[in-house]
Scaffold this motif. Structure first.
Motif, mmCIF file in Angstrom:
data_model
loop_
_atom_site.group_PDB
_atom_site.id
_atom_site.type_symbol
_atom_site.label_atom_id
_atom_site.label_comp_id
_atom_site.label_asym_id
_atom_site.label_seq_id
_atom_site.Cartn_x
_atom_site.Cartn_y
_atom_site.Cartn_z
ATOM 1 N N TYR A 93 -6.557 -34.796 34.102
ATOM 2 C CA TYR A 93 -5.955 -33.495 33.869
ATOM 3 C C TYR A 93 -4.446 -33.611 34.014
ATOM 4 C CZ TYR A 93 -5.042 -28.507 34.202
ATOM 5 O OH TYR A 93 -4.565 -27.245 33.981
ATOM 6 N N ASN A 94 -3.730 -33.238 32.955
ATOM 7 C CA ASN A 94 -2.276 -33.264 33.006
ATOM 8 C C ASN A 94 -1.750 -32.015 33.709
ATOM 9 O OD1 ASN A 94 -2.016 -35.691 31.568
ATOM 10 N ND2 ASN A 94 -2.313 -34.608 29.648
ATOM 11 N N ASN A 95 -0.815 -32.197 34.609
ATOM 12 C CA ASN A 95 -0.177 -31.096 35.317
ATOM 13 C C ASN A 95 1.167 -30.784 34.653
ATOM 14 O OD1 ASN A 95 -2.167 -30.917 37.418
ATOM 15 N ND2 ASN A 95 -1.307 -32.799 38.236
ATOM 16 N N TYR A 96 1.553 -29.515 34.688
ATOM 17 C CA TYR A 96 2.810 -29.072 34.092
ATOM 18 C C TYR A 96 3.518 -28.083 35.001
ATOM 19 C CZ TYR A 96 1.108 -31.033 29.722
ATOM 20 O OH TYR A 96 0.651 -31.890 28.764
ATOM 21 N N ILE A 97 4.818 -27.988 34.818
ATOM 22 C CA ILE A 97 5.613 -26.925 35.421
ATOM 23 C C ILE A 97 6.150 -26.086 34.271
ATOM 24 C CG2 ILE A 97 7.691 -26.344 36.726
ATOM 25 C CD1 ILE A 97 7.254 -28.892 38.330
ATOM 26 N N ILE A 98 5.890 -24.799 34.333
ATOM 27 C CA ILE A 98 6.399 -23.851 33.348
ATOM 28 C C ILE A 98 7.518 -23.079 34.023
ATOM 29 C CG2 ILE A 98 5.839 -21.837 31.937
ATOM 30 C CD1 ILE A 98 2.895 -22.872 31.998
ATOM 31 N N GLU A 99 8.671 -23.013 33.372
ATOM 32 C CA GLU A 99 9.826 -22.320 33.927
ATOM 33 C C GLU A 99 10.135 -21.113 33.041
ATOM 34 O OE1 GLU A 99 12.905 -25.273 33.978
ATOM 35 O OE2 GLU A 99 11.694 -26.649 35.178
ATOM 36 N N LEU A 136 -2.408 -17.849 30.613
ATOM 37 C CA LEU A 136 -2.815 -19.068 31.318
ATOM 38 C C LEU A 136 -4.272 -18.977 31.754
ATOM 39 C CD1 LEU A 136 0.374 -19.715 33.480
ATOM 40 C CD2 LEU A 136 -0.304 -20.889 31.374
ATOM 41 N N LEU A 137 -4.648 -17.863 32.388
ATOM 42 C CA LEU A 137 -6.019 -17.714 32.866
ATOM 43 C C LEU A 137 -7.023 -17.675 31.718
ATOM 44 C CD1 LEU A 137 -5.454 -15.144 35.752
ATOM 45 C CD2 LEU A 137 -5.902 -17.604 35.958
ATOM 46 N N ASP A 138 -6.669 -16.984 30.624
ATOM 47 C CA ASP A 138 -7.569 -16.917 29.463
ATOM 48 C C ASP A 138 -7.808 -18.292 28.851
ATOM 49 O OD1 ASP A 138 -7.795 -14.187 29.765
ATOM 50 O OD2 ASP A 138 -6.460 -13.683 28.091
ATOM 51 N N ASN A 139 -6.886 -19.225 29.086
ATOM 52 C CA ASN A 139 -7.029 -20.585 28.563
ATOM 53 C C ASN A 139 -7.500 -21.563 29.634
ATOM 54 O OD1 ASN A 139 -6.057 -20.873 25.590
ATOM 55 N ND2 ASN A 139 -4.770 -19.306 26.523
ATOM 56 N N GLY A 140 -8.073 -21.039 30.719
ATOM 57 C CA GLY A 140 -8.690 -21.865 31.748
ATOM 58 C C GLY A 140 -7.712 -22.609 32.632
ATOM 59 N N MET A 141 -6.499 -22.081 32.776
ATOM 60 C CA MET A 141 -5.469 -22.758 33.575
ATOM 61 C C MET A 141 -5.186 -21.984 34.852
ATOM 62 S SD MET A 141 -2.777 -23.782 30.629
ATOM 63 C CE MET A 141 -3.364 -24.253 29.032
ATOM 64 N N ASN A 142 -5.563 -22.575 35.972
ATOM 65 C CA ASN A 142 -5.174 -22.001 37.259
ATOM 66 C C ASN A 142 -3.707 -22.307 37.480
ATOM 67 O OD1 ASN A 142 -7.818 -21.194 37.820
ATOM 68 N ND2 ASN A 142 -8.304 -23.183 38.691
ATOM 69 N N TYR A 143 -3.012 -21.448 38.187
ATOM 70 C CA TYR A 143 -1.578 -21.650 38.392
ATOM 71 C C TYR A 143 -1.157 -21.230 39.792
ATOM 72 C CZ TYR A 143 -1.298 -16.629 37.663
ATOM 73 O OH TYR A 143 -1.474 -15.274 37.780
ATOM 74 N N ASP A 144 -0.042 -21.767 40.221
ATOM 75 C CA ASP A 144 0.679 -21.299 41.397
ATOM 76 C C ASP A 144 1.999 -20.755 40.885
ATOM 77 O OD1 ASP A 144 -1.161 -22.059 43.426
ATOM 78 O OD2 ASP A 144 -0.492 -24.141 43.213
ATOM 79 N N PHE A 172 17.624 -15.648 36.602
ATOM 80 C CA PHE A 172 16.515 -15.974 37.493
ATOM 81 C C PHE A 172 15.573 -16.948 36.799
ATOM 82 C CE2 PHE A 172 17.873 -11.804 38.917
ATOM 83 C CZ PHE A 172 17.760 -11.885 40.300
ATOM 84 N N VAL A 173 14.764 -17.639 37.606
ATOM 85 C CA VAL A 173 13.691 -18.471 37.090
ATOM 86 C C VAL A 173 12.471 -18.281 37.984
ATOM 87 C CG1 VAL A 173 14.392 -20.551 38.363
ATOM 88 C CG2 VAL A 173 13.002 -20.781 36.289
ATOM 89 N N ILE A 174 11.306 -18.281 37.373
ATOM 90 C CA ILE A 174 10.020 -18.321 38.086
ATOM 91 C C ILE A 174 9.329 -19.587 37.629
ATOM 92 C CG2 ILE A 174 7.738 -17.284 38.368
ATOM 93 C CD1 ILE A 174 9.051 -14.558 37.917
ATOM 94 N N TYR A 175 8.807 -20.345 38.593
ATOM 95 C CA TYR A 175 8.096 -21.584 38.289
ATOM 96 C C TYR A 175 6.595 -21.343 38.388
ATOM 97 C CZ TYR A 175 12.649 -23.692 39.220
ATOM 98 O OH TYR A 175 13.979 -24.001 39.185
ATOM 99 N N TYR A 176 5.892 -21.698 37.331
ATOM 100 C CA TYR A 176 4.418 -21.703 37.339
ATOM 101 C C TYR A 176 3.988 -23.158 37.325
ATOM 102 C CZ TYR A 176 4.510 -16.772 35.934
ATOM 103 O OH TYR A 176 4.722 -15.420 35.874
ATOM 104 N N THR A 177 3.196 -23.554 38.299
ATOM 105 C CA THR A 177 2.677 -24.912 38.363
ATOM 106 C C THR A 177 1.215 -24.867 37.962
ATOM 107 O OG1 THR A 177 4.183 -25.374 40.193
ATOM 108 C CG2 THR A 177 2.392 -26.944 39.837
ATOM 109 N N ILE A 178 0.879 -25.632 36.915
ATOM 110 C CA ILE A 178 -0.515 -25.667 36.474
ATOM 111 C C ILE A 178 -1.018 -27.102 36.484
ATOM 112 C CG2 ILE A 178 -0.319 -23.582 35.085
ATOM 113 C CD1 ILE A 178 -0.266 -25.405 32.603
#
Length: 98
Positions: A47-53, A71-79, A92-98
């Motif tokens: 599973y490849n991990n990504y950071i979305i900014e 993200l959730l509709d495509n089966g991706m859990n995130y922080d 500003f920036v918000i980081y989503y880690t999947i």
């Protein structure tokens, strides 16, 4: 694949960076390693991990909801991080880690 998913949002999206300046809001994502699981000489998954900014100047919680639902509709859990202000960019920036 992730680019295609994020492109469904109504904002510019790029991997790593844009070649030309883009005004916020916009999204940049990049690879953040890979997880694998194996046992008994068999690999079960990778599973490849990504950071979305997500960069913005005006808070838009409904757009954040769109990102999260996509993200959730495509089966991706995130922080999700807090809103981080970047002084030098005045945004500003918000980081989503999947």
């Amino acid at each position: 694949m992730l680019y295609d998913i994020l492109s469904k949002l109504k904002t510019p999206v790029a991997y790593s960076h844009f070649k030309k300046a883009v005004n916020p809001p916009f999204i940049v994502f990049r690879g953040n390693g890979q997880e694998t699981f194996g046992a008994d000489n068999t690999w079960y998954y990778k599973y490849n991990n990504y950071i979305i900014e997500y960069y913005f100047t005006i808070k838009d919680e409904s757009f954040e909801d769109e990102i999260e639902e996509l993200l959730l509709d495509n089966g991706m859990n995130y922080d999700k991080s807090e809103d981080v202000f970047i002084d030098s960019e005045e945004m500003f920036v918000i980081y989503y880690t999947i």
